[in-house]
Design a protein around this motif. Structure first.
Motif, PDB file in Angstrom:
ATOM      1  N   GLN A  39     -43.170  83.001  24.791  1.00 22.54           N
ATOM      2  CA  GLN A  39     -42.145  83.785  25.416  1.00 22.54           C
ATOM      3  C   GLN A  39     -42.297  85.167  25.421  1.00 22.54           C
ATOM      4  OE1 GLN A  39     -38.945  82.920  22.463  1.00 22.54           O
ATOM      5  NE2 GLN A  39     -37.538  83.030  24.134  1.00 22.54           N
ATOM      6  N   VAL A  40     -41.542  85.495  26.727  1.00 20.40           N
ATOM      7  CA  VAL A  40     -41.862  87.071  26.731  1.00 20.40           C
ATOM      8  C   VAL A  40     -40.026  87.455  26.904  1.00 20.40           C
ATOM      9  CG1 VAL A  40     -43.610  87.234  27.992  1.00 20.40           C
ATOM     10  CG2 VAL A  40     -41.441  86.729  29.289  1.00 20.40           C
ATOM     11  N   GLU A  88     -50.481  88.737  33.015  1.00 23.98           N
ATOM     12  CA  GLU A  88     -48.980  87.867  32.821  1.00 23.98           C
ATOM     13  C   GLU A  88     -49.291  86.768  31.666  1.00 23.98           C
ATOM     14  OE1 GLU A  88     -51.104  88.547  35.504  1.00 23.98           O
ATOM     15  OE2 GLU A  88     -51.200  86.638  36.883  1.00 23.98           O
ATOM     16  N   ASP A  89     -50.401  86.555  31.044  1.00 25.95           N
ATOM     17  CA  ASP A  89     -50.390  85.742  30.091  1.00 25.95           C
ATOM     18  C   ASP A  89     -49.909  86.252  28.798  1.00 25.95           C
ATOM     19  OD1 ASP A  89     -53.590  84.754  31.133  1.00 25.95           O
ATOM     20  OD2 ASP A  89     -51.650  83.558  31.203  1.00 25.95           O
ATOM     21  N   SER A  90     -49.646  87.782  28.755  1.00 22.90           N
ATOM     22  CA  SER A  90     -49.097  88.732  27.610  1.00 22.90           C
ATOM     23  C   SER A  90     -47.655  87.731  27.200  1.00 22.90           C
ATOM     24  CB  SER A  90     -49.112  90.041  28.059  1.00 22.90           C
ATOM     25  OG  SER A  90     -50.353  90.355  28.217  1.00 22.90           O
ATOM     26  N   ALA A  91     -47.361  87.558  25.823  1.00 23.98           N
ATOM     27  CA  ALA A  91     -46.331  86.940  25.378  1.00 23.98           C
ATOM     28  C   ALA A  91     -46.477  86.788  23.935  1.00 23.98           C
ATOM     29  CB  ALA A  91     -46.040  85.653  25.970  1.00 23.98           C
ATOM     30  N   VAL A  92     -45.473  86.396  23.252  1.00 21.43           N
ATOM     31  CA  VAL A  92     -45.535  85.878  22.029  1.00 21.43           C
ATOM     32  C   VAL A  92     -45.793  84.304  21.908  1.00 21.43           C
ATOM     33  CG1 VAL A  92     -44.458  85.485  19.690  1.00 21.43           C
ATOM     34  CG2 VAL A  92     -43.984  87.546  21.021  1.00 21.43           C
ATOM     35  N   TYR A  93     -46.602  83.856  21.283  1.00 18.01           N
ATOM     36  CA  TYR A  93     -47.350  82.605  21.383  1.00 18.01           C
ATOM     37  C   TYR A  93     -46.952  81.938  20.178  1.00 18.01           C
ATOM     38  CZ  TYR A  93     -50.027  83.182  25.776  1.00 18.01           C
ATOM     39  OH  TYR A  93     -50.333  83.254  27.022  1.00 18.01           O
ATOM     40  N   TYR A  94     -46.186  80.831  20.158  1.00 16.26           N
ATOM     41  CA  TYR A  94     -45.814  79.812  19.273  1.00 16.26           C
ATOM     42  C   TYR A  94     -46.373  78.639  19.045  1.00 16.26           C
ATOM     43  CZ  TYR A  94     -41.785  83.449  18.997  1.00 16.26           C
ATOM     44  OH  TYR A  94     -40.887  84.559  18.941  1.00 16.26           O
ATOM     45  N   CYS A  95     -46.602  78.116  17.808  1.00 13.50           N
ATOM     46  CA  CYS A  95     -47.256  76.870  17.508  1.00 13.50           C
ATOM     47  C   CYS A  95     -46.058  75.909  17.407  1.00 13.50           C
ATOM     48  CB  CYS A  95     -48.319  76.983  16.485  1.00 13.50           C
ATOM     49  SG  CYS A  95     -48.564  75.266  15.743  1.00 13.50           S
ATOM     50  N   VAL A 118     -49.899  88.137  21.780  1.00 18.54           N
ATOM     51  CA  VAL A 118     -51.059  88.092  22.823  1.00 18.54           C
ATOM     52  C   VAL A 118     -50.668  89.400  23.870  1.00 18.54           C
ATOM     53  CG1 VAL A 118     -52.490  87.013  24.406  1.00 18.54           C
ATOM     54  CG2 VAL A 118     -51.887  86.035  22.194  1.00 18.54           C
ATOM     55  N   THR A 119     -51.436  90.179  23.857  1.00 21.62           N
ATOM     56  CA  THR A 119     -51.135  91.113  24.891  1.00 21.62           C
ATOM     57  C   THR A 119     -52.701  91.372  25.753  1.00 21.62           C
ATOM     58  OG1 THR A 119     -49.780  92.271  23.670  1.00 21.62           O
ATOM     59  CG2 THR A 119     -50.792  93.760  25.319  1.00 21.62           C
ATOM     60  N   VAL A 120     -52.445  91.305  26.924  1.00 22.34           N
ATOM     61  CA  VAL A 120     -53.697  91.208  28.008  1.00 22.34           C
ATOM     62  C   VAL A 120     -53.300  92.624  28.732  1.00 22.34           C
ATOM     63  CG1 VAL A 120     -55.023  90.246  29.711  1.00 22.34           C
ATOM     64  CG2 VAL A 120     -53.705  88.770  27.993  1.00 22.34           C
ATOM     65  N   SER A 121     -54.243  93.594  28.579  1.00 22.05           N
ATOM     66  CA  SER A 121     -53.876  94.944  29.314  1.00 22.05           C
ATOM     67  C   SER A 121     -55.370  95.714  29.154  1.00 22.05           C
ATOM     68  CB  SER A 121     -52.901  95.770  28.670  1.00 22.05           C
ATOM     69  OG  SER A 121     -52.838  97.075  29.053  1.00 22.05           O
ATOM     70  N   SER A 122     -55.540  96.572  30.306  1.00 18.34           N
ATOM     71  CA  SER A 122     -56.833  97.380  30.120  1.00 18.34           C
ATOM     72  C   SER A 122     -56.172  98.709  29.536  1.00 18.34           C
ATOM     73  CB  SER A 122     -57.186  97.415  31.498  1.00 18.34           C
ATOM     74  OG  SER A 122     -56.220  98.061  32.445  1.00 18.34           O
TER      75      SER A 122
END
Length: 122
Positions: A39-40, A88-95, A118-122
């Motif tokens: 979720q973002v 665009e995969d950056s988000a809070v990931y929930y199990c 999870v944060t995907v950034s340079s």
């Protein structure tokens, strides 16, 4: 009660990899589905990948070929290997786990972890 504890989130550069883990504990009789959602802010929570007790696996189209979900039933743990990560995969990931508490007569109930960023950034 049931607890789902996630780990493995963090900051990674585009193209990198992360592995998320989620361990279920408590008065669990059996687990059906285990999966990952994300979720973002401002958007609905969306399915990333789910695995059933019968080993059926489903992925969101956006992650097919890049993410792999796996499960260790003895450890009541589900994993998400994320490769070729994109911003665009950056988000809070929930199990999530759909399970029965204590006995086979219990209804199936859905439980959630606290989420891992999870944060995907340079």
């Amino acid at each position: 009660q049931v607890q789902l504890v996630e780990s493995g989130g963090g900051l990674v550069q585009p193209g990198g990899s992360l592995r998320l883990s989620c361990a279920a504990s408590g008065s669990i009789f059996s687990i059906n589905n285990m999966g990952w959602y994300r979720q973002v802010p401002g958007k609905q929570r969306e399915l990333v990948a789910v695995t059933t007790s019968g080993s059926t696996i489903n992925y969101a189209d956006s992650v097919k070929g890049r993410f792999t979900i796996s499960r260790d039933n003895a450890k009541k743990t589900v994993y998400l290997q994320m490769n070729s990560l994109k911003p665009e995969d950056s988000a809070v990931y929930y199990c999530s786990a759909v399970l029965k508490i204590r006995t086979s007569y219990s209804p199936l109930t859905t439980h959630w972890g606290q989420g891992t960023q999870v944060t995907v950034s340079s």
